[in-house]
Design an enzyme around this catalytic site. Structure first.
Site, PDB file in Angstrom:
ATOM      1  CE  LYS A  69     109.199 -50.603 -46.470  1.00  0.00           C
ATOM      2  NZ  LYS A  69     109.775 -51.777 -45.776  1.00  0.00           N
ATOM      3  CD  GLU A 106     120.167 -47.631 -59.063  1.00  0.00           C
ATOM      4  OE1 GLU A 106     120.274 -48.582 -59.868  1.00  0.00           O
ATOM      5  OE2 GLU A 106     120.793 -46.571 -59.193  1.00  0.00           O
ATOM      6  CB  CYS A 139     121.290 -55.380 -57.636  1.00  0.00           C
ATOM      7  SG  CYS A 139     122.501 -54.120 -57.238  1.00  0.00           S
ATOM      8  CD  GLU A 151     117.113 -60.054 -59.518  1.00  0.00           C
ATOM      9  OE1 GLU A 151     115.911 -59.814 -59.363  1.00  0.00           O
ATOM     10  OE2 GLU A 151     118.021 -59.287 -59.155  1.00  0.00           O
TER      11      GLU A 151
HETATM   12  P1  NAD Z   1     111.471 -56.003 -52.704  1.00  0.00           P
HETATM   13  O1  NAD Z   1     111.050 -55.226 -53.901  1.00  0.00           O
HETATM   14  O2  NAD Z   1     110.658 -57.189 -52.320  1.00  0.00           O
HETATM   15  O3  NAD Z   1     111.506 -55.093 -51.405  1.00  0.00           O
HETATM   16  C1  NAD Z   1     112.297 -53.923 -51.347  1.00  0.00           C
HETATM   17  C2  NAD Z   1     111.667 -52.955 -50.362  1.00  0.00           C
HETATM   18  O4  NAD Z   1     110.402 -52.522 -50.864  1.00  0.00           O
HETATM   19  C3  NAD Z   1     111.395 -53.528 -48.975  1.00  0.00           C
HETATM   20  O5  NAD Z   1     111.687 -52.520 -48.026  1.00  0.00           O
HETATM   21  C4  NAD Z   1     109.910 -53.834 -49.018  1.00  0.00           C
HETATM   22  O6  NAD Z   1     109.296 -53.819 -47.742  1.00  0.00           O
HETATM   23  C5  NAD Z   1     109.393 -52.678 -49.863  1.00  0.00           C
HETATM   24  N1  NAD Z   1     108.125 -52.923 -50.567  1.00  0.00           N
HETATM   25  C6  NAD Z   1     107.592 -54.120 -50.949  1.00  0.00           C
HETATM   26  N2  NAD Z   1     106.450 -53.903 -51.654  1.00  0.00           N
HETATM   27  C7  NAD Z   1     106.271 -52.558 -51.715  1.00  0.00           C
HETATM   28  C8  NAD Z   1     105.313 -51.712 -52.339  1.00  0.00           C
HETATM   29  N3  NAD Z   1     104.296 -52.220 -53.052  1.00  0.00           N
HETATM   30  N4  NAD Z   1     105.466 -50.372 -52.238  1.00  0.00           N
HETATM   31  C9  NAD Z   1     106.509 -49.834 -51.565  1.00  0.00           C
HETATM   32  N5  NAD Z   1     107.451 -50.591 -50.946  1.00  0.00           N
HETATM   33  C10 NAD Z   1     107.343 -51.934 -51.025  1.00  0.00           C
HETATM   34  O7  NAD Z   1     113.002 -56.407 -52.951  1.00  0.00           O
HETATM   35  P2  NAD Z   1     113.921 -57.313 -52.026  1.00  0.00           P
HETATM   36  O8  NAD Z   1     113.478 -58.731 -52.192  1.00  0.00           O
HETATM   37  O9  NAD Z   1     114.000 -56.721 -50.670  1.00  0.00           O
HETATM   38  O10 NAD Z   1     115.355 -57.118 -52.696  1.00  0.00           O
HETATM   39  C11 NAD Z   1     115.832 -57.920 -53.732  1.00  0.00           C
HETATM   40  C12 NAD Z   1     115.692 -57.203 -55.061  1.00  0.00           C
HETATM   41  O11 NAD Z   1     116.367 -55.949 -55.005  1.00  0.00           O
HETATM   42  C13 NAD Z   1     116.345 -57.947 -56.206  1.00  0.00           C
HETATM   43  O12 NAD Z   1     115.488 -57.902 -57.327  1.00  0.00           O
HETATM   44  C14 NAD Z   1     117.603 -57.143 -56.486  1.00  0.00           C
HETATM   45  O13 NAD Z   1     118.105 -57.240 -57.787  1.00  0.00           O
HETATM   46  C15 NAD Z   1     117.143 -55.767 -56.176  1.00  0.00           C
HETATM   47  N6  NAD Z   1     118.282 -54.872 -55.909  1.00  0.00           N
HETATM   48  C16 NAD Z   1     118.621 -53.954 -56.855  1.00  0.00           C
HETATM   49  C17 NAD Z   1     119.723 -53.135 -56.669  1.00  0.00           C
HETATM   50  C18 NAD Z   1     120.128 -52.113 -57.703  1.00  0.00           C
HETATM   51  O14 NAD Z   1     120.951 -51.248 -57.390  1.00  0.00           O
HETATM   52  N7  NAD Z   1     119.605 -52.146 -58.891  1.00  0.00           N
HETATM   53  C19 NAD Z   1     120.466 -53.253 -55.497  1.00  0.00           C
HETATM   54  C20 NAD Z   1     120.092 -54.192 -54.542  1.00  0.00           C
HETATM   55  C21 NAD Z   1     118.975 -55.004 -54.762  1.00  0.00           C
END
Ligand code: NAD
Length: 471
Positions: free
Chosen positions: A170, A243, A277, A374
């Protein structure tokens, strides 16, 4: 505007059962295409297809799995231009960076193909032969964010397939198209049902994380979403790799070679417009060098060419979405209100695109939101220190623990500082460098588990001890 892609369930291209949703090009602020929306029933269908495929796919000989991944890499390579265009259109990054992302996707796929699942002989004696084997887990759910959409999908999917699992993917609704294209390509290689894709927002994600027939969730995204996934996973004890968010500190030591260090610091702080990230998000600089470092970083920032990533010569694209832009604005305005000195940037550009130029903020310290939270955008707060112990304490004074870095010429001294950082990775004279053979993951609220290398591969497996009695 047209729907340019379809979902893939059980090897078939299928239309979404929910209303298609617009996907916005962040450089224009306007929708450029519609993405099909999956229904919860389609999540069930995708999981059922993956479950059925697992029955046979788990027994695929190792050499065949390896060959499949190489064929997938060939296909990504053959569609590299199209994929890079899609990444820039939906994500906003300059085309050259999108091409690097596609190159990384190919490299990671090939490296993962060549990894071996080890068998460890624990005991080989007159009494017994005890061997530790690793078996696939079953159906893996992959949920990805919008910052490196293609690369992160590859990071999740390739080790899962390599170890004989089947997958439901997804992507983020902000950036679904490069992943939809990737899954279309993978389907040309693997048997029906091995890789499936559903689209939609949190509701579809939750339908996956609470699904009783998914055995593992690999998730890259924000910490609050990771916490929600962990709660849902409890019901059937799903394995998790999380992650999550980061707020990485970098400490510049007084003996650092500034000519070398400062371009590296800029590059790793603003990689992907800071939406990485493990980007360097807070820089600690000794007070004796503070003004010089701030001015020199601001000078590098001013050289960037901000604009639409599809235009030649642009080095710095937009922030990916409006909510993220609003957060960056909010945190910089809050810092200004607390007396921060914005040396360059510091204002969103007028117009429809989500442009925010690279911004260096001086005169801040821990306790200001821009430093503590962040911000995940194109801003680097620079914080002075007088005592190295204080710098280490300030670096560790954060709930996150993804990466951290120390910049200096005396490597032994830098090493002694780096090993005290509370982070999953500690870089010396670098930051944000992830490699397919180096395990990468966070600690504290940045998550747990690792990706990449043998350790990352084994996260998609269940150990089984095989004990043969010789008594
Ligand atoms: P997000 O958590 O809003 O969304 C990530 C994914 O989760 C999307 O596909 C979203 O549709 C889905 N999602 C949202 N709510 C959900 C739920 N309750 N259950 C299951 N899925 C759900 O994150 P984002 O805004 O897309 O990405 C930015 C974040 O990602 C930042 O915090 C960044 O640090 C983190 N990130 C971490 C890494 C790492 O390797 N640690 C890498 C890239 C990004």
């Amino acid at each position: 505007m047209q729907t340019v892609s379809t979902l893939f369930i059980n090897g078939q291209a299928v239309a979404g059962e929910r209303e298609a949703f617009p996907v916005i090009n962040p450089a224009t602020g306007e929708a450029f295409a519609e993405c099909p929306g999956a229904s919860p029933e389609q999540v069930d269908a995708a999981v059922a297809a993956a479950r059925a495929a697992f029955k046979t796919f788990q027994h695929t000989p190792d050499a065949e799995l390896q060959a499949m991944l190489h064929r997938i890499a060939d296909l990504i390579e053959a569609h590299a231009d199209e994929l890079a265009q899609l990444v820039t259109l939906e994500q906003g990054k300059p085309l050259a960076l999108a091409q690097m992302e596609v190159g990384g996707a190919i490299g990671w796929t090939r490296y993962t193909a060549d990894l071996k699942v080890p068998v460890k002989v624990i005991e080989d004696s007159e009494a017994r032969l005890a061997e530790l084997h690793h078996k696939p887990l079953g159906v893996v759910g992959s949920i990805t964010p919008w910052n490196w959409p293609l690369m992160i999908a590859v990071w999740h999917i390739m080790p899962a397939i390599r170890t004989g699992n089947t997958v439901v993917s997804k992507p983020s609704s902000f950036t679904p198209f490069s992943t939809l294209k990737l899954i279309e390509l993978i389907n040309q290689v693997v048997p029906a049902g091995v890789i499936n894709i559903v689209t939609g927002e949190g509701g579809i994600g939750r339908a996956m994380t609470s699904h009783q027939d998914i055995n593992k969730i690999v998730f890259t995204g924000s910490t609050p979403t990771g916490q929600d996934i962990m709660r849902k996973a409890a019901d059937n004890l799903k394995r998790l790799t999380l992650e999550l968010g980061g707020n990485d500190a970098g400490i510049l030591l007084q003996d650092a070679n500034l000519d070398k260090a400062l371009p590296g610091i800029f590059q790793t702080a603003f990689l992907n417009m800071g939406q990485t990230c493990a980007a360097l998000k807070r820089l600690y600089v000794h007070e004796s060098q503070y003004d010089e470092v701030c001015q020199r970083l601001a000078a590098i920032a001013k050289q960037q060419v901000v604009g639409n990533g599809l235009e030649a010569d642009v080095t710095f694209g937009p922030v990916q979405n409006k909510a993220q832009l609003d957060l960056v604005v909010e945190l910089v305005e809050d810092a200004k209100a607390q007396g921060a000195n914005v040396l360059c940037g510091g204002e969103a550009q007028p117009g429809n695109g989500y442009f925010y130029p690279p911004t260096i903020v001086a005169g801040v310290s821990n306790g200001v939101r821009l430093v503590d939270e962040e911000q995940f955008g194109p801003v680097l707060p620079v914080i002075p220190y007088s005592d190295l112990e204080d710098a280490i304490a300030m670096a560790n004074d954060n709930v996150n623990g993804l990466g951290g870095s120390v910049w200096g010429s005396d490597i032994e001294k830098a090493r002694s500082v780096a090993t005290r950082l509370e982070s999953g990775t500690a870089w010396i004279n670098n930051h944000a460098e992830v490699l397919p053979h180096c395990p990468f993951g966070g600690c504290k609220m940045s998550g747990f588990g690792v990706e990449f290398g043998e350790e990352g591969l084994l996260e998609y497996t269940q150990p089984q001890l095989l004990s043969i009695s010789r008594g």
